[in-house]
Design a protein around this motif. Structure first.
Motif, PDB file in Angstrom:
ATOM      1  N   PRO A  24     -21.184  -7.736  -1.500  1.00 56.05           N
ATOM      2  CA  PRO A  24     -20.356  -8.952  -1.522  1.00 56.05           C
ATOM      3  C   PRO A  24     -18.864  -8.668  -1.530  1.00 56.05           C
ATOM      4  CG  PRO A  24     -21.234  -8.484  -3.700  1.00 56.05           C
ATOM      5  CD  PRO A  24     -21.857  -7.478  -2.772  1.00 56.05           C
ATOM      6  N   ASP A  25     -18.447  -7.392  -1.509  1.00 54.04           N
ATOM      7  CA  ASP A  25     -17.027  -7.073  -1.583  1.00 54.04           C
ATOM      8  C   ASP A  25     -16.422  -6.745  -0.221  1.00 54.04           C
ATOM      9  OD1 ASP A  25     -18.432  -4.772  -1.177  1.00 54.04           O
ATOM     10  OD2 ASP A  25     -17.415  -3.593  -2.718  1.00 54.04           O
ATOM     11  N   LEU A  26     -17.117  -7.055   0.867  1.00 49.19           N
ATOM     12  CA  LEU A  26     -16.570  -6.754   2.183  1.00 49.19           C
ATOM     13  C   LEU A  26     -15.327  -7.587   2.486  1.00 49.19           C
ATOM     14  CD1 LEU A  26     -19.821  -6.374   4.327  1.00 49.19           C
ATOM     15  CD2 LEU A  26     -18.227  -4.585   3.633  1.00 49.19           C
ATOM     16  N   GLY A  27     -15.293  -8.830   1.985  1.00 53.85           N
ATOM     17  CA  GLY A  27     -14.098  -9.638   2.177  1.00 53.85           C
ATOM     18  C   GLY A  27     -12.896  -9.058   1.458  1.00 53.85           C
ATOM     19  N   ARG A  28     -13.100  -8.589   0.238  1.00 52.72           N
ATOM     20  CA  ARG A  28     -12.004  -7.953  -0.503  1.00 52.72           C
ATOM     21  C   ARG A  28     -11.587  -6.657   0.165  1.00 52.72           C
ATOM     22  NH1 ARG A  28     -11.798  -4.408  -4.924  1.00 52.72           N
ATOM     23  NH2 ARG A  28     -14.079  -4.376  -5.022  1.00 52.72           N
ATOM     24  N   TRP A  29     -12.534  -5.963   0.789  1.00 56.39           N
ATOM     25  CA  TRP A  29     -12.219  -4.734   1.520  1.00 56.39           C
ATOM     26  C   TRP A  29     -11.265  -5.015   2.674  1.00 56.39           C
ATOM     27  CZ3 TRP A  29     -12.278   0.397   2.277  1.00 56.39           C
ATOM     28  CH2 TRP A  29     -12.328   0.897   3.583  1.00 56.39           C
ATOM     29  N   LEU A  30     -11.535  -6.040   3.449  1.00 52.61           N
ATOM     30  CA  LEU A  30     -10.647  -6.379   4.563  1.00 52.61           C
ATOM     31  C   LEU A  30      -9.271  -6.815   4.063  1.00 52.61           C
ATOM     32  CD1 LEU A  30     -13.160  -8.312   6.865  1.00 52.61           C
ATOM     33  CD2 LEU A  30     -12.394  -5.941   7.070  1.00 52.61           C
TER      34      LEU A  30
ATOM     35  N   ARG B 231     -17.283  -3.113   9.644  1.00 52.84           N
ATOM     36  CA  ARG B 231     -16.586  -4.381   9.453  1.00 52.84           C
ATOM     37  C   ARG B 231     -15.159  -4.318  10.018  1.00 52.84           C
ATOM     38  NH1 ARG B 231     -18.097  -8.909   6.763  1.00 52.84           N
ATOM     39  NH2 ARG B 231     -20.116  -7.995   7.269  1.00 52.84           N
ATOM     40  N   LEU B 232     -14.518  -3.164   9.912  1.00 51.03           N
ATOM     41  CA  LEU B 232     -13.198  -3.005  10.534  1.00 51.03           C
ATOM     42  C   LEU B 232     -13.309  -2.983  12.057  1.00 51.03           C
ATOM     43  CD1 LEU B 232     -11.564  -0.321   8.206  1.00 51.03           C
ATOM     44  CD2 LEU B 232     -11.038  -2.762   8.320  1.00 51.03           C
ATOM     45  N   ARG B 233     -14.380  -2.400  12.558  1.00 49.53           N
ATOM     46  CA  ARG B 233     -14.575  -2.385  14.010  1.00 49.53           C
ATOM     47  C   ARG B 233     -14.783  -3.803  14.541  1.00 49.53           C
ATOM     48  NH1 ARG B 233     -18.264   1.239  14.275  1.00 49.53           N
ATOM     49  NH2 ARG B 233     -16.998   2.951  15.051  1.00 49.53           N
ATOM     50  N   TYR B 234     -15.490  -4.637  13.777  1.00 46.69           N
ATOM     51  CA  TYR B 234     -15.691  -6.018  14.203  1.00 46.69           C
ATOM     52  C   TYR B 234     -14.360  -6.786  14.247  1.00 46.69           C
ATOM     53  CZ  TYR B 234     -20.583  -5.028  13.159  1.00 46.69           C
ATOM     54  OH  TYR B 234     -21.843  -4.470  13.121  1.00 46.69           O
ATOM     55  N   GLN B 235     -13.394  -6.362  13.433  1.00 37.56           N
ATOM     56  CA  GLN B 235     -12.095  -7.019  13.422  1.00 37.56           C
ATOM     57  C   GLN B 235     -11.222  -6.612  14.610  1.00 37.56           C
ATOM     58  OE1 GLN B 235     -11.235  -9.411  11.165  1.00 37.56           O
ATOM     59  NE2 GLN B 235     -13.339  -9.203  10.411  1.00 37.56           N
ATOM     60  N   GLY B 236     -11.639  -5.607  15.372  1.00 40.09           N
ATOM     61  CA  GLY B 236     -10.879  -5.202  16.550  1.00 40.09           C
ATOM     62  C   GLY B 236     -10.144  -3.890  16.403  1.00 40.09           C
ATOM     63  N   TYR B 237     -10.462  -3.107  15.375  1.00 44.89           N
ATOM     64  CA  TYR B 237      -9.800  -1.820  15.178  1.00 44.89           C
ATOM     65  C   TYR B 237     -10.518  -0.722  15.953  1.00 44.89           C
ATOM     66  CZ  TYR B 237      -6.751  -3.509  11.428  1.00 44.89           C
ATOM     67  OH  TYR B 237      -5.804  -4.176  10.701  1.00 44.89           O
ATOM     68  N   TYR B 238      -9.725   0.227  16.430  1.00 47.43           N
ATOM     69  CA  TYR B 238     -10.243   1.458  17.006  1.00 47.43           C
ATOM     70  C   TYR B 238     -10.046   2.580  16.001  1.00 47.43           C
ATOM     71  CZ  TYR B 238     -10.911  -0.672  21.601  1.00 47.43           C
ATOM     72  OH  TYR B 238     -11.359  -1.462  22.634  1.00 47.43           O
TER      73      TYR B 238
END
Length: 208
Positions: free
Chosen positions: A55-61, A87-94
């Motif tokens: 449940p802490d993936l939102g806090r991670w971002l 999750r960072l890759r889904y946000q568009g990061y390489y």
């Protein structure tokens, strides 16, 4: 000499005979074979999987965007950091994956043209090749729709304090860069700002 049938019967009896555990009473053949029962208890997370419920993936971002450089501490068995990476890759990061062992000077390797000496076998002259900056080169070829570049440093616990401080300041020098450094291990996946770990900012947990 035994016949073939007699030898086969003897072998069958030897295989089918049960093997008894040695007696602990001190007398040969006395007592019953001892048995040991082992019970293993587990909680709900042992059946669900610790890497499935986070449940802490939102806090991670939010922390990645706020601090821009984080020191992470995944469990020893590994595998948990993949959830946060995806999750960072889904946000568009390489991603640029590097190992701290053999990295050399992080400032020269990541932001400057740096020399690399290939291994010599003894009969070859010592050569020196020059490579472009790892971060700047990948930023120049980054996709136009990419959100940024994440420099993921493995085994960052072997880096010195000065090297960790440079990695913590790298997002200030390159605004589209985020830094994730694996600085150790813990029982569960946790993280802290890299500037606090490297001493650039006070660590509230250490002050307590």
């Amino acid at each position: 000499m035994w016949s073939g049938a007699a030898a086969a019967a003897a072998a069958a009896r030897a295989v089918s005979a049960p093997l008894h555990a040695p007696s602990l009473s001190g007398r040969r053949g006395a007592g019953r074979p001892s048995t040991v029962s082992v019970r293993a208890g587990g909680g709900l997370m042992d059946f669900v999987g610790g890497d499935l419920v986070k449940p802490d993936l939102g806090r991670w971002l939010d922390d990645v965007e706020e601090h821009k450089a984080l020191a992470i501490y995944p469990p020893h068995e590994g595998g948990y950091e993949g959830r946060y990476l995806n999750r960072l890759r889904y946000q568009g990061y390489y991603f640029l994956d590097l190992s701290a062992r053999g990295l050399g000077d992080p400032e020269s390797t990541l932001t400057k043209i740096h020399p690399v000496c290939p291994p010599s076998l003894g009969r070859q002259p010592v050569a020196r090749w020059y490579f472009p900056p790892e971060v700047d080169y990948r930023l120049s070829v980054l996709h136009p729709d990419a959100k940024g570049l994440v420099v993921w440093v493995l085994e960052a616990k072997v880096l010195s304090k000065a090297e960790l401080q440079f990695l913590a300041m790298l997002p200030d020098l390159r605004p589209k860069v985020r830094v994730i450094a694996e600085c150790g291990n813990w029982r569960k996946f946790t993280w802290k700002p890299l500037k606090q770990i490297s001493g650039l900012e006070p660590d509230p947990d250490a002050e307590e």
